[in-house]
Write a protein that holds these residues in place. Structure first.
Motif, PDB file in Angstrom:
ATOM      1  N   ASN A   1      40.640  35.163   3.673  1.00 36.35           N
ATOM      2  CA  ASN A   1      41.022  36.201   4.609  1.00 36.35           C
ATOM      3  C   ASN A   1      40.324  37.519   4.250  1.00 36.35           C
ATOM      4  O   ASN A   1      40.947  38.550   4.104  1.00 36.35           O
ATOM      5  CB  ASN A   1      42.552  36.395   4.579  1.00 36.35           C
ATOM      6  N   ASN A   2      39.002  37.416   4.105  1.00 37.22           N
ATOM      7  CA  ASN A   2      38.254  38.661   3.867  1.00 37.22           C
ATOM      8  C   ASN A   2      37.106  38.752   4.875  1.00 37.22           C
ATOM      9  O   ASN A   2      36.935  37.886   5.719  1.00 37.22           O
ATOM     10  CB  ASN A   2      37.762  38.742   2.417  1.00 37.22           C
ATOM     11  N   GLU A   3      36.339  39.810   4.766  1.00 34.70           N
ATOM     12  CA  GLU A   3      35.342  40.121   5.799  1.00 34.70           C
ATOM     13  C   GLU A   3      33.908  39.842   5.345  1.00 34.70           C
ATOM     14  O   GLU A   3      32.969  40.362   5.938  1.00 34.70           O
ATOM     15  CB  GLU A   3      35.487  41.591   6.206  1.00 34.70           C
ATOM     16  N   GLU A   4      33.752  39.013   4.335  1.00 30.19           N
ATOM     17  CA  GLU A   4      32.413  38.795   3.790  1.00 30.19           C
ATOM     18  C   GLU A   4      31.458  38.228   4.833  1.00 30.19           C
ATOM     19  O   GLU A   4      30.295  38.650   4.916  1.00 30.19           O
ATOM     20  CB  GLU A   4      32.492  37.871   2.579  1.00 30.19           C
ATOM     21  N   ASN A   5      31.924  37.296   5.657  1.00 27.86           N
ATOM     22  CA  ASN A   5      31.047  36.714   6.681  1.00 27.86           C
ATOM     23  C   ASN A   5      30.594  37.764   7.686  1.00 27.86           C
ATOM     24  O   ASN A   5      29.414  37.805   8.077  1.00 27.86           O
ATOM     25  CB  ASN A   5      31.773  35.573   7.401  1.00 27.86           C
ATOM     26  N   LEU A   6      31.517  38.627   8.120  1.00 26.43           N
ATOM     27  CA  LEU A   6      31.154  39.677   9.080  1.00 26.43           C
ATOM     28  C   LEU A   6      30.230  40.712   8.442  1.00 26.43           C
ATOM     29  O   LEU A   6      29.306  41.220   9.103  1.00 26.43           O
ATOM     30  CB  LEU A   6      32.412  40.343   9.627  1.00 26.43           C
ATOM     31  N   ILE A   7      30.443  41.033   7.179  1.00 29.48           N
ATOM     32  CA  ILE A   7      29.540  41.962   6.487  1.00 29.48           C
ATOM     33  C   ILE A   7      28.136  41.367   6.420  1.00 29.48           C
ATOM     34  O   ILE A   7      27.135  42.066   6.648  1.00 29.48           O
ATOM     35  CB  ILE A   7      30.075  42.284   5.077  1.00 29.48           C
ATOM     36  N   ASN A   8      28.039  40.083   6.137  1.00 31.14           N
ATOM     37  CA  ASN A   8      26.719  39.429   6.085  1.00 31.14           C
ATOM     38  C   ASN A   8      26.029  39.450   7.444  1.00 31.14           C
ATOM     39  O   ASN A   8      24.804  39.587   7.525  1.00 31.14           O
ATOM     40  CB  ASN A   8      26.866  37.994   5.586  1.00 31.14           C
ATOM     41  N   ILE A   9      26.797  39.306   8.519  1.00 35.38           N
ATOM     42  CA  ILE A   9      26.221  39.426   9.872  1.00 35.38           C
ATOM     43  C   ILE A   9      25.674  40.830  10.076  1.00 35.38           C
ATOM     44  O   ILE A   9      24.568  41.019  10.595  1.00 35.38           O
ATOM     45  CB  ILE A   9      27.287  39.088  10.939  1.00 35.38           C
ATOM     46  N   ALA A  10      26.450  41.837   9.661  1.00 35.62           N
ATOM     47  CA  ALA A  10      26.031  43.231   9.826  1.00 35.62           C
ATOM     48  C   ALA A  10      24.744  43.525   9.073  1.00 35.62           C
ATOM     49  O   ALA A  10      23.858  44.243   9.557  1.00 35.62           O
ATOM     50  CB  ALA A  10      27.144  44.165   9.365  1.00 35.62           C
ATOM     51  N   LEU A  11      24.620  42.973   7.881  1.00 37.06           N
ATOM     52  CA  LEU A  11      23.469  43.275   7.021  1.00 37.06           C
ATOM     53  C   LEU A  11      22.157  42.751   7.587  1.00 37.06           C
ATOM     54  O   LEU A  11      21.077  43.226   7.208  1.00 37.06           O
ATOM     55  CB  LEU A  11      23.702  42.701   5.621  1.00 37.06           C
ATOM     56  N   LYS A  12      22.226  41.796   8.503  1.00 36.50           N
ATOM     57  CA  LYS A  12      21.000  41.279   9.115  1.00 36.50           C
ATOM     58  C   LYS A  12      20.311  42.331   9.982  1.00 36.50           C
ATOM     59  O   LYS A  12      19.098  42.283  10.189  1.00 36.50           O
ATOM     60  CB  LYS A  12      21.317  40.034   9.943  1.00 36.50           C
ATOM     61  N   LYS A  13      21.098  43.298  10.496  1.00 33.31           N
ATOM     62  CA  LYS A  13      20.524  44.353  11.340  1.00 33.31           C
ATOM     63  C   LYS A  13      20.311  45.664  10.590  1.00 33.31           C
ATOM     64  O   LYS A  13      19.472  46.479  10.975  1.00 33.31           O
ATOM     65  CB  LYS A  13      21.434  44.621  12.552  1.00 33.31           C
ATOM     66  N   LEU A  14      21.085  45.883   9.528  1.00 34.21           N
ATOM     67  CA  LEU A  14      21.001  47.145   8.792  1.00 34.21           C
ATOM     68  C   LEU A  14      19.812  47.139   7.837  1.00 34.21           C
ATOM     69  O   LEU A  14      19.558  46.147   7.153  1.00 34.21           O
ATOM     70  CB  LEU A  14      22.285  47.388   8.008  1.00 34.21           C
ATOM     71  N   LYS A  15      19.122  48.266   7.754  1.00 31.78           N
ATOM     72  CA  LYS A  15      18.029  48.422   6.804  1.00 31.78           C
ATOM     73  C   LYS A  15      18.544  49.200   5.594  1.00 31.78           C
ATOM     74  O   LYS A  15      19.156  50.249   5.745  1.00 31.78           O
ATOM     75  CB  LYS A  15      16.870  49.179   7.444  1.00 31.78           C
TER      76      LYS A  15
END
Length: 581
Positions: A292-306
């Motif tokens: 129940n954490n947000e690691e998967n969503l953070i990994n999705i975000a990092l694909k677009k963030l520089k």
């Protein structure tokens, strides 16, 4: 970001207390480890601990105006200081530094207290007028930066943190027992009162003037709009948000960003990344709750963030290992376990990087309407039934409180006053305004104290007042639909971040599993220890009632919120009496 301490008193009192004041100032070193300064004479003492963010070479404080009349200590940032500076140059002012502090001094010299309406930022300000022998204190619109004061017949003492006030020796700790019930139900005290007898907090968007003959407080900004927009332009909202983020990135040191899997931090990080070309981000992962954490969503975000990303694994034992450390550091009881989650992140940033500044998404829920309770309670509202709106979900604590006290007085007069000040026919918006004036402050308290514990400035761009003014003026019908809250922010974010984040409706609490820890873990054993050794709060609360709450919790009736606050209240009381009595 900085720490400040000041005293204005009768002649010669300063000289007598100078060494005590210097020692008290040192208790704020964590807020400003880069530089220390003091101004004093027979009437006034102004002390400052500096965390250098803007004008690293020449922004030392206390700062004296060019004519010698005004002396300032200041905590925070005025992000639009260059614009104000250029305006003042056109009026004949000259500047020796590149600091926002000097701009505040000149603006106060020209505009008086009206200067506050020009400032965009987060701040607590103290200015001594040596000609009028008058003190001016002011605080930013949402109360992002703290300012406490204690007033005696011929003396006023003020500081960024209450511990420094006690360290002067001018006051001893005396708890304000009348406010304990309010803390147990709401988790914080509304208005200017605190958990400390005779110590007040200058309310957000207020200034104070004090001299031998004057004591006056005034509100200089009101978050309630004069006119409601029945429609809005999404491009206008987006531009205002982008301008807010760009403005709040103003710094002479690198700025990073806290990053979760939620909408709020992702929108900020993406806008900041475009402004700075890349952005270093910091995300916390709770190891005790891997499903129940947000690691998967953070990994999705990092694909677009520089930019670089620090994934911070927060261990199961972090709360247990740091429980008493944080309680001893704080001047108020800790109302929520997510203080420790933030503490873990700040601890890692301090250990492994040189970052002094990060932005975060605090305030987005209160500005854009992110909490489900706004819809629920606005639909359930009955005319003139304000108590349910004020209590919201906190009403579950009332029967618990009745178990431990025969005097469950809870809603303060100030809460009713605040509610009446912001009340409108739009109940959803009324709840947003009320949270902005009350509930939000408890989390800004967390951001400031935990961040400053590590010399880390945490900025909140969603609380840019230009952005807040605009969003607050929009009818609530545009802020949610049948499926989503925070609709305006989601529509802005839809254009720049992954839609799996934007339209994910799950709200994950970034906190420790206190319900489990109260059943048969660290927190349960802390209660057992207190039942064995004795409670200080047994003078006002019934221990049999506390025992019953703990027993019912062990049987599956969730009292974790109230039990957590009882435990933290008790240990805070012990800590304060050990240090300041």
């Amino acid at each position: 970001m900085c720490g400040l301490l000041g005293l204005v008193a009768k002649r010669n009192k300063i000289i007598h207390y100078k060494s005590y004041l210097d020692n008290a100032l040192d208790t704020l070193t964590h807020r400003g480890p880069d530089q220390s300064g003091v101004y004093y004479n027979e009437k006034v003492y102004l002390g400052h601990k500096r965390l250098s963010i803007i004008d690293l070479d020449s922004g030392e404080q206390p700062m004296i105006s060019s004519d010698g009349r005004y002396i300032i200590v200041f905590n925070g940032e005025i992000f639009n200081f260059e614009k104000i500076k250029n305006s003042l140059k056109n009026k004949g002012y000259f500047f020796k530094t590149n600091s926002d502090t000097e701009v505040i001094l000149s603006a106060y010299n020209y505009f008086g207290h009206e200067c506050l309406k020009y400032f965009n930022g987060m701040f607590s300000i103290a200015i001594w007028d040596s000609l009028k022998r008058e003190l001016f204190l002011a605080r930013d619109r949402f109360g992002i930066k703290p300012l406490f004061y204690a007033k005696q017949s011929d003396t006023i003492i003020f500081s960024s943190e209450i511990k420094a006030i006690y360290k002067t020796g001018l006051l001893n700790f005396k708890p304000k027992y009348d406010n304990f019930n309010e803390f147990l139900v709401f988790g914080y005290i509304s208005g200017e009162e605190t958990m400390h007898y005779n110590i007040n907090e200058l309310e957000p968007a207020h200034y104070l003037i004090w001299s031998d003959k004057i004591f006056t407080k005034k509100q200089y900004w009101n978050l309630k709009p004069e006119k409601i927009l029945l429609d809005y332009n999404l491009d206008d909202a987006s531009k205002k948000l982008i301008n807010a983020v760009d403005t709040w990135l103003t710094s002479d040191v690198e700025v990073g960003s806290l990053l979760s899997g939620g909408v709020d931090s992702n929108v900020l990080a993406m806008i900041a990344s475009k402004n700075l070309k890349n952005i270093t981000t910091f995300g916390g992962i709770l190891e005790h709750d891997p499903e129940n954490n947000e690691e998967n969503l953070i990994n999705i975000a990092l694909k677009k963030l520089k930019g670089d990303h620090y994934s911070i694994k927060i261990k199961n034992k972090f709360l247990e290992n740091n429980f008493f450390k944080l309680i001893d550091h704080f001047d108020d009881p800790i109302h929520d376990s997510n203080y420790f989650s933030l503490m873990a992140i700040c601890d890692e940033i301090k250990k492994y990087t040189n970052y002094k500044v990060v932005i975060c998404g605090e305030g987005a829920d209160e500005i854009f309407g992110g909490y489900e309770r706004y819809i629920k309670f606005s639909k359930q509202y009955e005319k003139n039934s304000f108590d349910n709106l004020i209590y919201s979900y906190n009403h579950v604590a009332i029967p618990r409180l009745k178990l431990i006290t025969q005097d469950p007085v809870i809603i303060s007069r100030r809460r009713y006053e605040i509610f009446n000040e912001i009340r409108s026919d739009d109940i959803f918006n009324t709840l947003l305004y009320y949270d902005q004036r009350t509930f939000l402050g408890s989390y800004l308290h967390r951001q400031d104290r935990v961040g400053m514990m590590y010399g880390l400035e945490i900025r909140t761009p969603y609380l840019d007042h230009h952005l807040a003014n605009y969003i607050n003026s929009i009818t609530s019908k545009k802020k949610y639909n049948s499926k989503y809250q925070k609709l305006i922010l989601r529509l802005i974010g839809e254009k720049i971040i992954d839609n799996r984040i934007i339209w994910d409706n799950q709200k994950i609490a970034f906190s420790f599993p206190i319900s489990k820890l109260l059943k048969n873990g660290f927190l349960y054993f802390q209660f057992k220890r207190l039942f064995k050794n004795g409670f200080l709060i047994e003078e006002i609360y019934n221990l049999n009632g506390i025992s019953k709450l703990l027993h019912e919790h062990s049987k599956g009736i969730d009292h974790s919120n109230t039990l957590w606050r009882i435990l933290c209240l008790e240990y805070w009381l012990q800590s304060m009496k050990n240090k300041h009595c």
